[in-house]
Design a protein around this motif. Structure first.
Motif, PDB file in Angstrom:
ATOM      1  N   ASP A  72      -6.410   8.937 -13.418  1.00  0.00           N
ATOM      2  CA  ASP A  72      -7.608   9.805 -12.897  1.00  0.00           C
ATOM      3  C   ASP A  72      -8.272   9.457 -11.474  1.00  0.00           C
ATOM      4  N   LEU A  73      -7.720   9.944 -10.484  1.00  0.00           N
ATOM      5  CA  LEU A  73      -8.150   9.397  -9.278  1.00  0.00           C
ATOM      6  C   LEU A  73      -9.773   9.521  -9.055  1.00  0.00           C
ATOM      7  N   ASP A  74     -10.235  10.725  -9.447  1.00  0.00           N
ATOM      8  CA  ASP A  74     -11.660  10.881  -9.187  1.00  0.00           C
ATOM      9  C   ASP A  74     -12.391   9.743  -9.855  1.00  0.00           C
ATOM     10  N   LYS A  75     -12.353   9.404 -11.075  1.00  0.00           N
ATOM     11  CA  LYS A  75     -13.012   8.564 -11.766  1.00  0.00           C
ATOM     12  C   LYS A  75     -12.664   6.972 -11.230  1.00  0.00           C
TER      13      LYS A  75
ATOM     14  N   VAL B 116       0.868  -1.403   0.037  1.00  0.00           N
ATOM     15  CA  VAL B 116       0.010   0.073   0.022  1.00  0.00           C
ATOM     16  C   VAL B 116       0.907   1.199   0.086  1.00  0.00           C
ATOM     17  N   LYS B 117       2.086   1.162   0.864  1.00  0.00           N
ATOM     18  CA  LYS B 117       2.840   2.435   0.828  1.00  0.00           C
ATOM     19  C   LYS B 117       3.393   2.541  -0.584  1.00  0.00           C
ATOM     20  N   LYS B 118       3.897   1.547  -1.272  1.00  0.00           N
ATOM     21  CA  LYS B 118       4.507   1.746  -2.391  1.00  0.00           C
ATOM     22  C   LYS B 118       3.795   2.449  -3.444  1.00  0.00           C
ATOM     23  N   LEU B 119       2.354   1.771  -3.492  1.00  0.00           N
ATOM     24  CA  LEU B 119       1.575   2.380  -4.338  1.00  0.00           C
ATOM     25  C   LEU B 119       1.030   3.766  -3.954  1.00  0.00           C
ATOM     26  N   ALA B 120       0.702   4.150  -2.862  1.00  0.00           N
ATOM     27  CA  ALA B 120       0.507   5.292  -2.266  1.00  0.00           C
ATOM     28  C   ALA B 120       1.307   6.393  -2.861  1.00  0.00           C
ATOM     29  N   VAL B 121       2.770   5.925  -2.640  1.00  0.00           N
ATOM     30  CA  VAL B 121       3.768   7.092  -3.060  1.00  0.00           C
ATOM     31  C   VAL B 121       3.853   7.293  -4.393  1.00  0.00           C
ATOM     32  N   GLN B 122       3.580   6.116  -5.347  1.00  0.00           N
ATOM     33  CA  GLN B 122       3.495   6.360  -6.858  1.00  0.00           C
ATOM     34  C   GLN B 122       2.306   7.398  -6.941  1.00  0.00           C
ATOM     35  N   LEU B 123       1.115   7.086  -6.585  1.00  0.00           N
ATOM     36  CA  LEU B 123      -0.019   7.764  -6.606  1.00  0.00           C
ATOM     37  C   LEU B 123       0.241   9.310  -6.258  1.00  0.00           C
ATOM     38  N   ALA B 124       0.920   9.431  -5.269  1.00  0.00           N
ATOM     39  CA  ALA B 124       1.101  10.857  -4.797  1.00  0.00           C
ATOM     40  C   ALA B 124       1.971  11.578  -5.619  1.00  0.00           C
ATOM     41  N   LYS B 125       3.202  10.665  -6.251  1.00  0.00           N
ATOM     42  CA  LYS B 125       3.944  11.446  -7.111  1.00  0.00           C
ATOM     43  C   LYS B 125       3.128  11.690  -8.391  1.00  0.00           C
ATOM     44  N   GLN B 126       2.536  10.922  -8.777  1.00  0.00           N
ATOM     45  CA  GLN B 126       1.619  11.097 -10.137  1.00  0.00           C
ATOM     46  C   GLN B 126       0.840  12.151 -10.062  1.00  0.00           C
ATOM     47  N   HIS B 127      -0.001  12.367  -8.904  1.00  0.00           N
ATOM     48  CA  HIS B 127      -1.052  13.391  -8.774  1.00  0.00           C
ATOM     49  C   HIS B 127      -0.552  14.676  -7.999  1.00  0.00           C
ATOM     50  N   GLY B 128       0.672  14.827  -7.654  1.00  0.00           N
ATOM     51  CA  GLY B 128       1.195  16.169  -7.085  1.00  0.00           C
ATOM     52  C   GLY B 128       0.588  16.143  -5.581  1.00  0.00           C
ATOM     53  N   ALA B 129       0.445  15.327  -4.970  1.00  0.00           N
ATOM     54  CA  ALA B 129       0.107  15.036  -3.453  1.00  0.00           C
ATOM     55  C   ALA B 129       1.718  14.738  -2.416  1.00  0.00           C
ATOM     56  N   ASP B 130       1.494  15.000  -1.439  1.00  0.00           N
ATOM     57  CA  ASP B 130       2.807  14.836  -0.617  1.00  0.00           C
ATOM     58  C   ASP B 130       3.089  13.571  -0.259  1.00  0.00           C
TER      59      ASP B 130
ATOM     60  N   GLU C 145     -10.326  -6.911 -10.880  1.00  0.00           N
ATOM     61  CA  GLU C 145     -10.268  -5.597 -10.993  1.00  0.00           C
ATOM     62  C   GLU C 145      -9.152  -4.746 -10.550  1.00  0.00           C
ATOM     63  N   ALA C 146      -8.454  -5.466  -9.710  1.00  0.00           N
ATOM     64  CA  ALA C 146      -7.336  -4.940  -8.897  1.00  0.00           C
ATOM     65  C   ALA C 146      -6.264  -4.105 -10.120  1.00  0.00           C
ATOM     66  N   GLU C 147      -5.872  -4.916 -11.007  1.00  0.00           N
ATOM     67  CA  GLU C 147      -4.947  -4.412 -12.027  1.00  0.00           C
ATOM     68  C   GLU C 147      -5.619  -3.013 -12.693  1.00  0.00           C
ATOM     69  N   MET C 148      -6.999  -3.139 -13.059  1.00  0.00           N
ATOM     70  CA  MET C 148      -7.589  -2.145 -13.784  1.00  0.00           C
ATOM     71  C   MET C 148      -7.502  -0.904 -12.823  1.00  0.00           C
ATOM     72  N   LEU C 149      -7.891  -1.178 -11.440  1.00  0.00           N
ATOM     73  CA  LEU C 149      -7.748   0.099 -10.574  1.00  0.00           C
ATOM     74  C   LEU C 149      -6.445   0.600 -10.439  1.00  0.00           C
ATOM     75  N   ARG C 150      -5.368  -0.258 -10.443  1.00  0.00           N
ATOM     76  CA  ARG C 150      -4.157   0.272 -10.400  1.00  0.00           C
ATOM     77  C   ARG C 150      -3.730   1.235 -11.729  1.00  0.00           C
ATOM     78  N   ARG C 151      -3.964   0.785 -12.867  1.00  0.00           N
ATOM     79  CA  ARG C 151      -3.760   1.430 -13.899  1.00  0.00           C
ATOM     80  C   ARG C 151      -4.723   2.845 -14.003  1.00  0.00           C
ATOM     81  N   HIS C 152      -5.852   2.587 -13.629  1.00  0.00           N
ATOM     82  CA  HIS C 152      -6.876   4.002 -13.759  1.00  0.00           C
ATOM     83  C   HIS C 152      -6.368   4.933 -12.960  1.00  0.00           C
ATOM     84  N   ALA C 153      -6.030   4.413 -11.799  1.00  0.00           N
ATOM     85  CA  ALA C 153      -5.752   5.477 -10.638  1.00  0.00           C
ATOM     86  C   ALA C 153      -4.489   6.307 -10.734  1.00  0.00           C
ATOM     87  N   MET C 154      -3.677   5.859 -11.665  1.00  0.00           N
ATOM     88  CA  MET C 154      -2.471   6.623 -12.267  1.00  0.00           C
ATOM     89  C   MET C 154      -2.960   7.844 -13.087  1.00  0.00           C
TER      90      MET C 154
END
Length: 194
Positions: free
Chosen positions: A150-153, A26-40, A139-148
Motif C-alpha cells: 500500500d503506497l499511500d498508507k 534505490v533503483k532496484k527497489l523503485a523498479v520493484q515498487l513500480a512493477k508491483q503498483h503498475g507504474a512505468d 523501520e526500514a524493513e517495515m517500510l519496504r514490506r508495507h510499500a509493496m
C-alpha cells in the motif's frame, strides 16, 4: 533524453562509492515498487538513478545551479540546505541531461520532502530512497514490506517518521513535508482517526 544506462555511468562518475551503491539500491527497489503498483518501470529506474546526482555537490555549487536556473528553481534556495540536492538534481536532469518528462522531474525534485498531490512515481522514489536495502534503521524493513502492499498508507508512515526524526534532532521540517503529510492523512483516512 538520457538513458538509464547513461545515467548510471554519470552517477558512477559523480558519486562516491557509498552514494552510488545507495543509488543502485534505490533503483532496484523503485523498479520493484513500480512493477508491483503498475507504474512505468523505466521512469522509476531513471528517476531513481538521478535522484541523488547533486547530493555530494558543495553548497555553493547548488546555489549557483539555482541562480543560473532561477525560474525552474523557484524558492529552492530559501529552503533548508539538506533538501537542496533534490531540486538541483531535477534542474540538472532537465537542463543538462535532456529529461523533459515532468513525472520524472517531479519525483527527483521531491524525493526528500514529498509534496502536495504526489504522483505514484513521486511516492515510489520517496519510499525507495527512504527504505533502500542498505538502510539499517529499525523501520526500514517495515517500510519496504508495507510499500509493496500500500503506497499511500506507507507514505503516511514514512512522512510521519521523517517529521518525527527531524523534530527529535531539533532540525527544521520542510513545509512541503508537513503539507504532504497532512494531505496524505486526510485523503487516506478521511474523517477517521488513523
Amino acid at each position: 533524453m538520457i538513458t538509464v544506462e547513461e545515467a548510471k555511468r554519470l552517477a558512477k562518475r559523480n558519486l562516491s562509492a557509498k552514494r552510488y551503491e545507495h543509488t543502485c539500491n534505490v533503483k532496484k527497489l523503485a523498479v520493484q515498487l513500480a512493477k508491483q503498483h503498475g507504474a512505468d518501470e523505466q521512469k522509476a529506474a531513471l528517476a531513481a538513478i538521478l535522484h541523488d546526482i547533486a547530493k555530494e555537490m558543495p553548497k555553493d555549487r547548488l546555489l549557483q545551479i539555482f541562480e543560473e536556473n532561477a525560474i525552474i528553481a523557484g524558492n529552492a534556495a530559501k529552503r533548508e540546505p539538506p533538501v537542496w540536492h533534490g531540486a538541483a538534481a531535477a534542474i540538472l536532469a532537465q537542463t543538462k541531461y535532456g529529461v523533459d518528462d515532468e513525472e520524472i522531474l517531479s519525483a527527483v525534485r521531491c524525493h526528500t520532502t514529498g509534496r502536495v498531490d504526489m504522483t505514484k512515481l513521486d511516492k515510489i522514489i520517496y519510499l525507495a530512497d527512504m527504505a533502500s536495502s542498505e538502510r539499517t534503521y529499525p523501520e526500514a524493513e517495515m517500510l519496504r514490506r508495507h510499500a509493496m502492499k500500500d503506497l499511500d498508507k506507507t507514505m503516511i508512515e514514512a512522512l510521519g517518521l521523517s517529521i518525527e526524526w527531524l523534530r527529535e534532532k531539533g532540525k527544521a521540517v520542510d513545509e512541503e513535508t508537513l503539507l504532504a503529510y497532512a494531505q496524505q492523512r486526510a485523503q487516506y483516512y478521511g474523517g477517521k482517526n488513523g
